[in-house]
Design an enzyme around this catalytic site. Sequence first.
Site, PDB file in Angstrom:
ATOM      1  N   ASP A 246       0.777  -1.243   0.024  1.00 35.63           N
ATOM      2  CA  ASP A 246       0.197   0.171  -0.026  1.00 35.63           C
ATOM      3  C   ASP A 246       0.703   1.207  -0.070  1.00 35.63           C
ATOM      4  OD1 ASP A 246      -1.062  -2.102   1.235  1.00 35.63           O
ATOM      5  OD2 ASP A 246      -2.729  -1.302   2.140  1.00 35.63           O
TER       6      ASP A 246
ATOM      7  N   ASN B 133     -10.096  -1.818   0.697  1.00 34.86           N
ATOM      8  CA  ASN B 133     -11.227  -1.076   1.115  1.00 34.86           C
ATOM      9  C   ASN B 133     -11.257   0.291   0.913  1.00 34.86           C
ATOM     10  OD1 ASN B 133      -8.888  -1.437   2.958  1.00 34.86           O
ATOM     11  ND2 ASN B 133      -9.982  -0.171   4.256  1.00 34.86           N
ATOM     12  N   HIS B 134     -10.219   0.906   0.727  1.00 38.02           N
ATOM     13  CA  HIS B 134     -10.298   2.186   0.219  1.00 38.02           C
ATOM     14  C   HIS B 134     -10.585   2.618  -1.265  1.00 38.02           C
ATOM     15  CE1 HIS B 134      -9.405   3.907   4.103  1.00 38.02           C
ATOM     16  NE2 HIS B 134      -8.301   3.057   4.367  1.00 38.02           N
TER      17      HIS B 134
ATOM     18  N   HIS C 178      -0.330  -2.553   6.477  1.00 35.60           N
ATOM     19  CA  HIS C 178       0.792  -1.617   6.293  1.00 35.60           C
ATOM     20  C   HIS C 178       1.948  -1.954   7.433  1.00 35.60           C
ATOM     21  CE1 HIS C 178      -2.084   1.874   4.856  1.00 35.60           C
ATOM     22  NE2 HIS C 178      -2.336   0.554   4.308  1.00 35.60           N
TER      23      HIS C 178
HETATM   24 FE   LIG Z   1      -4.024   0.131   2.938  1.00 41.54          FE
HETATM   25 FE   LIG Z   2      -6.856  -1.387   3.325  1.00 44.49          FE
END
Ligand SMILES: [Fe+2]
Ligand SMILES: [Fe+2]
Length: 271
Positions: free
Chosen positions: A8, A67-68, A180
Amino acid sequence: MRLLFLGDVVGRSGRDALTAKLPGLRASLRADLVVVNGENASHGFGLAPDMARAFLAAGADVITLGNHAWDRKEIIPFLETEPRVIRPANFPPGTPGRGAVVVDVPGNRRALVVNVMGRLFMDALDDPFRAVQAELQRHRLGQTIHAAVIDVHAEATSEKYAFGHSFDGLASLVIGTHTHTPTADHQILAGGTAYQSDAGMCGDYDSVIGMQKGGAALRFWRKMPGEKLAPAEGEATLCGLFVETDDATGLALGVAPVRLGGRLSQAMPGV
Ligand SMILES: [Fe+2]
Ligand SMILES: [Fe+2]
């Protein structure tokens, strides 16, 4: 095939590090396929189309989300025109965009990339296991495709390990994103699939998973609505995994972590 997966990308710090370092990293690793998770690129929330274009120009072949995915609404029409940016495959039928893509790789080869979201401690989506199974039935590793990369965007390591073992021998790489934080369990599973529970982020690790530590910590101390979160701005560490595969089988021959720049201890595959 030589695969590089990066976790990410968070905020400007992550974007700047990625666009500055990916061209050199791709060249030094002689990577054939680069996959980057971009769900937190835009101030920690979502991916704007111009950022996606910059990542593709810097050497990403495919960008995955999570999810984002929908935090930046401009991505919705963009996904219709850019198949190299994919969102989780187990969103409900009718959701914009695609959950998988097959890309051409130099040397007349093809690679499948699938993005899927876990359900443990996350939104209740369609079954991610059956979603990946369907993709791997459409495209057979070692027959119609030379490599298959599965980005399992999930919170729980148990669910990610279940994914790894379920598709061991059917995918080149099953790799987690979303926490993360890079895990030290990168390995080749018994059936030949490379695995890591989480790739880690491309972001500033002097933070709470990429967000400025003061505000992010305060959210745990008191439950006031509206505590503002903003990405940390220090130098990012690019985190991910490098995998070498056998083109005949699509299975992994070697696996090595990548941690480049920023605060984390550095790791670079021997090339
Ligand atoms: Fe993320
Ligand atoms: Fe995420």
